[in-house]
Write a protein that holds these residues in place. Sequence first.
Motif, PDB file in Angstrom:
ATOM      1  N   PHE A   1       0.864  -1.182   0.000  1.00 56.32           N
ATOM      2  CA  PHE A   1       0.000   0.000   0.000  1.00 56.32           C
ATOM      3  C   PHE A   1       0.893   1.222   0.000  1.00 56.32           C
ATOM      4  O   PHE A   1       1.716   1.401   0.907  1.00 56.32           O
ATOM      5  N   SER A   2       0.759   2.081  -1.015  1.00 51.73           N
ATOM      6  CA  SER A   2       1.615   3.264  -1.123  1.00 51.73           C
ATOM      7  C   SER A   2       0.972   4.443  -0.397  1.00 51.73           C
ATOM      8  O   SER A   2      -0.238   4.660  -0.489  1.00 51.73           O
ATOM      9  N   LEU A   3       1.816   5.190   0.309  1.00 49.39           N
ATOM     10  CA  LEU A   3       1.314   6.372   1.008  1.00 49.39           C
ATOM     11  C   LEU A   3       1.023   7.504   0.042  1.00 49.39           C
ATOM     12  O   LEU A   3       0.075   8.265   0.222  1.00 49.39           O
ATOM     13  N   PHE A   4       1.850   7.650  -0.987  1.00 47.38           N
ATOM     14  CA  PHE A   4       1.667   8.677  -2.007  1.00 47.38           C
ATOM     15  C   PHE A   4       2.092   8.103  -3.349  1.00 47.38           C
ATOM     16  O   PHE A   4       2.753   7.060  -3.413  1.00 47.38           O
ATOM     17  N   GLN A   5       1.724   8.791  -4.404  1.00 53.20           N
ATOM     18  CA  GLN A   5       2.221   8.424  -5.715  1.00 53.20           C
ATOM     19  C   GLN A   5       2.336   9.665  -6.589  1.00 53.20           C
ATOM     20  O   GLN A   5       1.643  10.656  -6.367  1.00 53.20           O
ATOM     21  N   ILE A   6       3.210   9.588  -7.563  1.00 56.97           N
ATOM     22  CA  ILE A   6       3.376  10.655  -8.543  1.00 56.97           C
ATOM     23  C   ILE A   6       2.837  10.132  -9.865  1.00 56.97           C
ATOM     24  O   ILE A   6       3.255   9.082 -10.343  1.00 56.97           O
ATOM     25  N   GLY A   7       1.922  10.894 -10.458  1.00 57.08           N
ATOM     26  CA  GLY A   7       1.273  10.427 -11.676  1.00 57.08           C
ATOM     27  C   GLY A   7       0.059   9.595 -11.327  1.00 57.08           C
ATOM     28  O   GLY A   7      -0.577   9.775 -10.292  1.00 57.08           O
ATOM     29  N   GLY A   8      -0.239   8.655 -12.191  1.00 55.80           N
ATOM     30  CA  GLY A   8      -1.406   7.810 -11.959  1.00 55.80           C
ATOM     31  C   GLY A   8      -2.621   8.327 -12.695  1.00 55.80           C
ATOM     32  O   GLY A   8      -2.614   9.389 -13.308  1.00 55.80           O
ATOM     33  N   GLY A   9      -3.677   7.558 -12.653  1.00 51.17           N
ATOM     34  CA  GLY A   9      -4.891   7.901 -13.377  1.00 51.17           C
ATOM     35  C   GLY A   9      -5.188   6.842 -14.422  1.00 51.17           C
ATOM     36  O   GLY A   9      -4.428   5.895 -14.616  1.00 51.17           O
ATOM     37  N   ASN A  10      -6.292   7.021 -15.129  1.00 55.02           N
ATOM     38  CA  ASN A  10      -6.714   6.014 -16.097  1.00 55.02           C
ATOM     39  C   ASN A  10      -5.797   5.930 -17.307  1.00 55.02           C
ATOM     40  O   ASN A  10      -5.785   4.920 -18.007  1.00 55.02           O
ATOM     41  N   ASN A  11      -5.016   6.981 -17.562  1.00 60.64           N
ATOM     42  CA  ASN A  11      -4.118   6.974 -18.709  1.00 60.64           C
ATOM     43  C   ASN A  11      -2.662   6.775 -18.318  1.00 60.64           C
ATOM     44  O   ASN A  11      -1.771   6.949 -19.152  1.00 60.64           O
ATOM     45  N   ASP A  12      -2.407   6.455 -17.067  1.00 60.00           N
ATOM     46  CA  ASP A  12      -1.039   6.248 -16.588  1.00 60.00           C
ATOM     47  C   ASP A  12      -1.018   5.005 -15.712  1.00 60.00           C
ATOM     48  O   ASP A  12      -1.394   5.044 -14.552  1.00 60.00           O
TER      49      ASP A  12
END
Length: 223
Positions: free
Chosen positions: A26-37
């Motif tokens: 389980f990640s505390l934060f992430q950079i990027g992400g979303g349905n296209n990433d």
Amino acid sequence: MIEGKYQPMKIAAAEAQWTTCQPCSFSLFQIGGGNNDQTPTKIIAIPHLLSLLATNHWNGQVVGMNELQAQYSKQYGPGNYVPNVFIQYWSMRVMAYLGALVLLISLWGLWLIRRKKLETSRIFLWVAIWSAVLPFAMNTAGWLLTESGRQPWIVQGIMLTKNGISPTVSVTWLWISLIAFILLYGTLGIRGPDLDAAILRAAHSNPSVPRPTRTPPYRPSQY
């Protein structure tokens, strides 16, 4: 655990987990992400935590969104069965982190009570007043997590949202009810704080309302 069994897509989207994993962190934060990433940079991943949350097992398997999308397309027909991943990921964390913040503020207040400094701590009293908005923010984030996470379903595997529209309700009545709700809750949202402030001012100006007395600080030099 229940959602991991009956709504696995919601659990996978809450962690932006596109591929199946076992065990899952389980990640505390992430950079990027979303349905296209599908390859975001995850920051500070806690090992096994997602497995515990989703399956109640230390090494439990969490099926990824890509696998679930292929499974649902085969089972229910062509369509996009992946919810808004950005909303899922961050609403989960906003809800959890604000909950942790409320707990820390409560522990701070308990510590001040034990030291008999609660009513004289101006910083804590200021923080406590403004922290009243936190439960509403947590509730909104949890609502987004639940309602966005089950899309495109009204009832998982039975009825799609697009099929839940009533054919007997016209667009006109939809607008009337929407405007009525906006006016009602908008008025309550604006007038509510004003009424609270008026009640507090009236109580403060009423001499019959008892007020706490401050005990002078203990000074050893006085004895």
